[in-house]
Scaffold this motif. Structure first.
Motif, PDB file in Angstrom:
ATOM      1  N   ILE A 107       0.848  -1.194   0.000  1.00 37.07           N
ATOM      2  CA  ILE A 107       0.000   0.000   0.000  1.00 37.07           C
ATOM      3  C   ILE A 107       0.881   1.241   0.000  1.00 37.07           C
ATOM      4  N   VAL A 108       0.621   2.142  -0.936  1.00 40.09           N
ATOM      5  CA  VAL A 108       1.300   3.431  -1.006  1.00 40.09           C
ATOM      6  C   VAL A 108       0.278   4.507  -0.672  1.00 40.09           C
ATOM      7  N   ALA A 109       0.615   5.418   0.234  1.00 43.36           N
ATOM      8  CA  ALA A 109      -0.281   6.517   0.602  1.00 43.36           C
ATOM      9  C   ALA A 109       0.262   7.821   0.045  1.00 43.36           C
ATOM     10  N   ALA A 110      -0.608   8.567  -0.652  1.00 39.91           N
ATOM     11  CA  ALA A 110      -0.275   9.896  -1.155  1.00 39.91           C
ATOM     12  C   ALA A 110      -1.029  10.906  -0.299  1.00 39.91           C
ATOM     13  N   ILE A 111      -0.294  11.686   0.499  1.00 38.11           N
ATOM     14  CA  ILE A 111      -0.905  12.512   1.538  1.00 38.11           C
ATOM     15  C   ILE A 111      -0.792  13.986   1.194  1.00 38.11           C
ATOM     16  N   ALA A 112      -1.947  14.601   0.976  1.00 38.37           N
ATOM     17  CA  ALA A 112      -2.009  16.037   0.699  1.00 38.37           C
ATOM     18  C   ALA A 112      -2.888  16.698   1.748  1.00 38.37           C
ATOM     19  N   GLY A 113      -2.577  17.943   2.094  1.00 36.74           N
ATOM     20  CA  GLY A 113      -3.424  18.694   3.008  1.00 36.74           C
ATOM     21  C   GLY A 113      -3.519  18.069   4.384  1.00 36.74           C
ATOM     22  N   ALA A 114      -4.739  18.074   4.934  1.00 42.95           N
ATOM     23  CA  ALA A 114      -4.953  17.599   6.297  1.00 42.95           C
ATOM     24  C   ALA A 114      -4.850  16.081   6.385  1.00 42.95           C
ATOM     25  N   CYS A 115      -4.055  15.616   7.335  1.00 41.98           N
ATOM     26  CA  CYS A 115      -3.960  14.192   7.674  1.00 41.98           C
ATOM     27  C   CYS A 115      -4.046  14.131   9.191  1.00 41.98           C
ATOM     28  N   MET A 116      -5.272  14.095   9.707  1.00 39.30           N
ATOM     29  CA  MET A 116      -5.514  14.234  11.134  1.00 39.30           C
ATOM     30  C   MET A 116      -6.294  13.041  11.680  1.00 39.30           C
ATOM     31  N   GLY A 117      -5.972  12.607  12.887  1.00 42.83           N
ATOM     32  CA  GLY A 117      -6.739  11.566  13.551  1.00 42.83           C
ATOM     33  C   GLY A 117      -6.881  10.322  12.709  1.00 42.83           C
ATOM     34  N   ALA A 118      -8.087  10.088  12.206  1.00 41.85           N
ATOM     35  CA  ALA A 118      -8.337   8.922  11.368  1.00 41.85           C
ATOM     36  C   ALA A 118      -7.423   8.899  10.153  1.00 41.85           C
ATOM     37  N   GLY A 119      -7.069  10.075   9.631  1.00 40.30           N
ATOM     38  CA  GLY A 119      -6.151  10.127   8.504  1.00 40.30           C
ATOM     39  C   GLY A 119      -4.785   9.575   8.847  1.00 40.30           C
ATOM     40  N   PHE A 185       8.106   9.054   9.600  1.00 35.24           N
ATOM     41  CA  PHE A 185       6.772   8.599   9.209  1.00 35.24           C
ATOM     42  C   PHE A 185       6.549   8.742   7.714  1.00 35.24           C
ATOM     43  N   VAL A 186       7.073   9.806   7.130  1.00 38.74           N
ATOM     44  CA  VAL A 186       6.925  10.070   5.699  1.00 38.74           C
ATOM     45  C   VAL A 186       8.237   9.743   5.006  1.00 38.74           C
ATOM     46  N   GLY A 187       8.138   9.022   3.899  1.00 37.47           N
ATOM     47  CA  GLY A 187       9.344   8.644   3.174  1.00 37.47           C
ATOM     48  C   GLY A 187       9.835   9.715   2.229  1.00 37.47           C
ATOM     49  N   SER A 188       8.921  10.418   1.568  1.00 32.84           N
ATOM     50  CA  SER A 188       9.289  11.448   0.600  1.00 32.84           C
ATOM     51  C   SER A 188       8.350  12.632   0.720  1.00 32.84           C
ATOM     52  N   VAL A 189       8.903  13.833   0.606  1.00 28.94           N
ATOM     53  CA  VAL A 189       8.121  15.067   0.566  1.00 28.94           C
ATOM     54  C   VAL A 189       8.371  15.720  -0.784  1.00 28.94           C
ATOM     55  N   VAL A 190       7.296  16.041  -1.495  1.00 24.42           N
ATOM     56  CA  VAL A 190       7.421  16.626  -2.824  1.00 24.42           C
ATOM     57  C   VAL A 190       6.565  17.883  -2.907  1.00 24.42           C
ATOM     58  N   ASP A 191       6.812  18.690  -3.931  1.00 30.11           N
ATOM     59  CA  ASP A 191       5.951  19.849  -4.159  1.00 30.11           C
ATOM     60  C   ASP A 191       4.510  19.387  -4.339  1.00 30.11           C
ATOM     61  N   ASP A 192       3.585  20.230  -3.922  1.00 33.74           N
ATOM     62  CA  ASP A 192       2.175  19.838  -3.955  1.00 33.74           C
ATOM     63  C   ASP A 192       1.731  19.345  -5.329  1.00 33.74           C
ATOM     64  N   ALA A 198       4.456  11.503  -8.262  1.00 32.34           N
ATOM     65  CA  ALA A 198       5.463  10.814  -7.454  1.00 32.34           C
ATOM     66  C   ALA A 198       4.888   9.555  -6.806  1.00 32.34           C
ATOM     67  N   ALA A 199       3.638   9.651  -6.321  1.00 34.06           N
ATOM     68  CA  ALA A 199       3.008   8.491  -5.692  1.00 34.06           C
ATOM     69  C   ALA A 199       2.748   7.396  -6.712  1.00 34.06           C
TER      70      ALA A 199
END
Length: 272
Positions: A107-119, A185-192, A198-199
């Motif tokens: 599983i690959v997760a692409a995380i943009a914006g809010a990643c809170m609680g359940a996220g 926790f995050v493997g890669s950070v990229v421009d929005d 990238a994902a």
């Protein structure tokens, strides 16, 4: 609308994209979405043609977000009754998370914006996590007057680290993508604007490798990392102090719990 978990058609490489969608609520998870998440990952586990799952927040929500937490507007319907609260966390929420954890497909997760609680909980189930530079992470549920459920806390702490989990839960601290990358926790950070590409590239690299080897590697790592979740399983059954008769969900009808949720829904600061 209760939101939905959209499963897009599998592509030629064996990649399935899963999108969390709850328009107007930054993809917050409803009860129906938790149940749909479980159904989706149970199906992926049984499908030998799926080589990788890419999970992301749907841009159809109207605002860049992975998942802003739970759908708090539903909470007054069940959270103040201990039995129904237990069913929500141990049935709906853990049903979805455990299906992700039990799924041998990478599983690959692409995380943009809010990643809170359940996220954060959903992202913690991914094998690889990529984030947009503007993403924010946290679990500020103490502002709502309740704790994180035991197995969910074990999952988050094992993924983000004990210090980060303490800061999220005790201070309602939030962190940038860069900070979460520095904390592992995050493997890669990229421009929005580069996140989706990238994902997808990461998912394609995963899908190009031996699929059975990938599934076996997940099984091995799951067994090696199972101890915190096993302890949380016992905690969920015995209570916070581990004493017979204690109920970890006994706070359901508590004043803090009611005040925290009421304050959020009324858009005011809670009076604890």
């Amino acid at each position: 609308m209760p939101g939905e978990v959209k499963v897009l058609p599998q592509d030629a490489a064996g990649i399935v994209r899963v999108q969390l969608l709850h328009a107007g609520k930054r993809n917050a998870m409803s009860v129906a979405m938790w149940r749909a998440l479980r159904a989706a990952f149970v199906a992926f586990q049984a499908d030998a043609t799926v080589r990788c799952v890419l999970i992301e927040g749907s841009s159809d929500a109207g605002e860049a977000a992975f998942c802003a937490g739970g759908d708090i507007s539903e909470y007054p319907d069940f959270r103040f009754d201990a039995a129904r609260l237990r069913d929500f966390h141990e049935g709906a929420v853990w049903g979805g998370l455990s299906a992700m954890l039990a799924c041998d497909v990478p599983i690959v997760a692409a995380i943009a914006g809010a990643c809170m609680g359940a996220g954060v909980e959903i992202a913690a189930c991914a094998d690889l996590r990529l984030a947009a530079a503007s993403a924010r992470f946290g679990a500020p549920i103490a502002r709502l007057g309740f704790p994180m459920a035991p197995r969910e806390a074990a999952l988050v702490a094992s993924a983000v680290g004990a210090l980060t989990a303490r800061q999220m839960l005790r201070e309602a601290a939030t962190f940038s993508a860069a900070e979460m990358a520095a904390r592992g926790f995050v493997g890669s950070v990229v421009d929005d604007d580069q996140l989706q590409a990238a994902a997808l590239a990461s998912a394609q690299r995963v899908a190009a490798l031996a699929p059975q080897a990938a599934r076996h590697n997940k099984q091995i790592l799951r067994a090696l990392l199972a101890a915190p979740l096993a302890a949380a399983q016992a905690l969920a059954g015995q209570g916070v102090q581990g004493r017979p008769g204690d109920d970890v969900y006994a706070y359901a009808d508590g004043a803090e719990h009611r005040e925290g949720i009421a304050a959020f829904l009324e858009k005011r600061a809670p009076a604890f």
